[in-house]
Design a protein around this motif. Structure first.
Motif, mmCIF file in Angstrom:
data_model
loop_
_atom_site.group_PDB
_atom_site.id
_atom_site.type_symbol
_atom_site.label_atom_id
_atom_site.label_comp_id
_atom_site.label_asym_id
_atom_site.label_seq_id
_atom_site.Cartn_x
_atom_site.Cartn_y
_atom_site.Cartn_z
ATOM 1 N N ASN A 82 -11.562 0.408 5.167
ATOM 2 C CA ASN A 82 -10.128 0.142 5.237
ATOM 3 C C ASN A 82 -9.340 1.378 4.813
ATOM 4 O O ASN A 82 -9.891 2.290 4.195
ATOM 5 N N GLY A 83 -8.081 1.391 5.206
ATOM 6 C CA GLY A 83 -7.281 2.572 4.882
ATOM 7 C C GLY A 83 -5.926 2.531 5.536
ATOM 8 O O GLY A 83 -5.405 1.454 5.856
ATOM 9 N N TRP A 84 -5.376 3.725 5.785
ATOM 10 C CA TRP A 84 -3.973 3.828 6.157
ATOM 11 C C TRP A 84 -3.760 4.976 7.133
ATOM 12 O O TRP A 84 -4.377 6.020 7.019
ATOM 13 N N VAL A 85 -2.828 4.742 8.076
ATOM 14 C CA VAL A 85 -2.406 5.805 8.985
ATOM 15 C C VAL A 85 -1.079 6.322 8.447
ATOM 16 O O VAL A 85 -0.144 5.541 8.235
ATOM 17 N N ASP A 98 0.791 -1.223 0.000
ATOM 18 C CA ASP A 98 0.000 0.000 0.000
ATOM 19 C C ASP A 98 0.831 1.284 0.000
ATOM 20 O O ASP A 98 0.261 2.369 -0.053
ATOM 21 N N ASN A 99 2.177 1.174 0.111
ATOM 22 C CA ASN A 99 2.959 2.417 0.174
ATOM 23 C C ASN A 99 4.110 2.431 -0.842
ATOM 24 O O ASN A 99 5.155 3.002 -0.584
ATOM 25 N N GLY A 100 3.876 1.841 -1.992
ATOM 26 C CA GLY A 100 4.969 1.657 -2.960
ATOM 27 C C GLY A 100 5.171 2.783 -3.955
ATOM 28 O O GLY A 100 6.005 2.664 -4.852
ATOM 29 N N THR A 101 4.442 3.899 -3.841
ATOM 30 C CA THR A 101 4.622 5.005 -4.794
ATOM 31 C C THR A 101 4.988 6.265 -4.000
ATOM 32 O O THR A 101 4.750 6.325 -2.794
ATOM 33 N N PRO A 102 5.575 7.275 -4.669
ATOM 34 C CA PRO A 102 5.908 8.503 -3.922
ATOM 35 C C PRO A 102 4.679 9.089 -3.231
ATOM 36 O O PRO A 102 4.758 9.573 -2.112
ATOM 37 N N GLU A 103 3.520 8.962 -3.866
ATOM 38 C CA GLU A 103 2.297 9.553 -3.301
ATOM 39 C C GLU A 103 1.834 8.809 -2.041
ATOM 40 O O GLU A 103 1.198 9.386 -1.163
ATOM 41 N N THR A 104 2.182 7.525 -1.942
ATOM 42 C CA THR A 104 1.698 6.736 -0.797
ATOM 43 C C THR A 104 2.805 6.412 0.216
ATOM 44 O O THR A 104 2.573 5.667 1.167
ATOM 45 N N ALA A 105 4.004 6.984 -0.012
ATOM 46 C CA ALA A 105 5.176 6.565 0.768
ATOM 47 C C ALA A 105 5.048 6.820 2.272
ATOM 48 O O ALA A 105 5.735 6.159 3.065
ATOM 49 N N THR A 106 4.195 7.770 2.692
ATOM 50 C CA THR A 106 4.114 8.044 4.134
ATOM 51 C C THR A 106 3.086 7.157 4.846
ATOM 52 O O THR A 106 2.854 7.317 6.038
ATOM 53 N N ARG A 107 2.484 6.220 4.135
ATOM 54 C CA ARG A 107 1.591 5.274 4.813
ATOM 55 C C ARG A 107 2.418 4.309 5.649
ATOM 56 O O ARG A 107 3.341 3.683 5.126
ATOM 57 N N SER A 144 2.269 -1.081 6.430
ATOM 58 C CA SER A 144 1.862 -0.844 5.035
ATOM 59 C C SER A 144 2.899 -1.319 4.020
ATOM 60 O O SER A 144 2.609 -1.408 2.834
ATOM 61 N N GLN A 145 4.117 -1.583 4.484
ATOM 62 C CA GLN A 145 5.150 -2.021 3.536
ATOM 63 C C GLN A 145 5.023 -3.505 3.173
ATOM 64 O O GLN A 145 5.794 -4.000 2.355
ATOM 65 N N CYS A 146 4.069 -4.200 3.778
ATOM 66 C CA CYS A 146 3.977 -5.654 3.557
ATOM 67 C C CYS A 146 3.024 -5.983 2.409
ATOM 68 O O CYS A 146 1.948 -5.392 2.291
ATOM 69 N N TYR A 147 3.436 -6.927 1.594
ATOM 70 C CA TYR A 147 2.587 -7.353 0.479
ATOM 71 C C TYR A 147 1.384 -8.144 0.985
ATOM 72 O O TYR A 147 1.492 -8.897 1.949
ATOM 73 N N HIS A 148 0.257 -7.980 0.284
ATOM 74 C CA HIS A 148 -0.951 -8.713 0.669
ATOM 75 C C HIS A 148 -1.879 -8.825 -0.531
ATOM 76 O O HIS A 148 -1.678 -8.129 -1.543
ATOM 77 N N GLU A 149 -2.896 -9.679 -0.425
ATOM 78 C CA GLU A 149 -3.881 -9.815 -1.502
ATOM 79 C C GLU A 149 -5.214 -10.282 -0.921
ATOM 80 O O GLU A 149 -5.249 -10.890 0.154
#
Ligand SMILES: O=C(O)CCC(=O)C(=O)O
Ligand SMILES: [Fe+2]
Length: 302
Positions: A291-294, A205-214, A267-272
């Motif tokens: 669902n979401g992110w802190v 969930d945090n693999g792009t510059p836009e989502t990196a702070t998740r 958020s750095q962990c892969y999931h499906e």
């Protein structure tokens, strides 16, 4: 929907510094203070090697600078922090010759009251026509079938029910996951519905510059009883580090989307999300989540 908060994780930490010879001193530090990071780095054993000029020292001003506590790094035996800041022991994992990092995960049952959960269900059913397909935002020509579900981005009428409980849980959850506290910039939340043959393939969930702070991912599950679908398990993979890049390992945990439970993981962990089977295909019988992110503050580094 995004919620902007000052900082729900404690902004200050009580730190009791333990020194050789049984001495100890208590100070208060901000969670993002460089001094706190340096103290933790020494405890973790990943501080800079000592230079020729001799031992490195800590100089900590006390009483508004009227006095100072000075000691060499080598005298630091430990720190007691309140609330607890747990350290990821990356170094010892490397020493054991493994590059697989088990993903810490917490699932809490009965997260809301029965009444609150029923309110979320009836709200979601009323809003059926406002849900939109997730495909347009997530799928690309490269990955055309990455995700299939529908989502509601705005739900101000019910956000408070959920957030009240959510805010309270965060310090406990971070401590359970072994994650340090961090200053929170915002909490993102969306309401999703997985109906027949809906799924979300492997991703983080945090693999792009836009989502990196998740930093922290969560998913709260709710649906009608008796359970109107099957499948839809969440698989959360352990991390494999190769050449400083991370990948999903072969090992994973399977999370049953239990009604009225919430799951948290970094958020750095892969999931499906495995495909859902919802025999009558009625929207009301979907697997629903909030669902979401802190997110941490942009300039904060662990
Ligand atoms: O529905 C779930 O269990 C997880 C959803 C998810 O991974 C996401 O929305 O990023
Ligand atoms: Fe995800």
């Amino acid at each position: 929907m995004e919620f902007y908060l000052e900082a729900i994780a404690t902004p200050e930490v009580k730190v009791n510094i333990l020194l050789n010879g049984g001495h100890n001193y208590t100070i208060w530090l901000k969670t993002n203070s460089p001094l706190l990071q340096s103290l933790l780095a020494v405890i973790r054993g990943d501080s800079q090697p000592q230079t020729n000029s001799g031992a490195q020292w800590f100089h900590i001003p006390l009483e508004n600078g009227h006095s100072a506590l000075s000691f060499p790094q080598s005298s630091l035996v430990g720190v007691v922090t309140e609330p607890p800041l747990l350290l990821e022991n990356i170094a010892s994992n490397d020493l054991q010759g493994t590059n697989i990092f088990p993903t810490p995960l917490v699932q809490i049952d009965n997260f809301l009251t029965e009444e609150e959960k029923l309110k979320l269900i009836s709200y979601s059913l009323e809003k059926e026509s406002a849900f939109v397909d997730t495909a347009s935002r997530t799928n690309t020509s490269y990955h055309p079938d990455h995700r299939k579900s529908s989502v509601l981005y705005q739900f101000p009428e019910i956000s408070e029910i959920f957030l009240r409980r959510f805010r309270k849980a965060i310090p406990f959850v971070l401590s359970k996951l072994g994650m340090g506290l961090f200053p929170i910039s915002r909490i993102e939340a969306q309401l999703t519905a997985h109906n027949d043959n809906n799924y979300f393939r492997l991703h983080k969930d945090n693999g792009t510059p836009e989502t990196a702070t998740r930093e922290l991912t969560y998913s709260y599950y709710f649906y009608r009883e008796p359970k109107p679908f099957y499948g839809g398990e969440l698989l959360v993979y352990d991390r494999k580090i190769l050449n400083s890049c991370d990948y999903p390992s072969d090992s994973f945990q399977t999370i049953e989307p239990r009604n009225n439970s919430i799951v948290f993981f970094p958020s750095q962990c892969y999931h499906e999300v495995l495909p859902v089977t919802c025999v009558d295909k009625a929207f009301a019988n979907s697997r629903f989540t909030i669902n979401g992110w802190v997110r941490r503050e942009e300039n904060f580094k662990f």
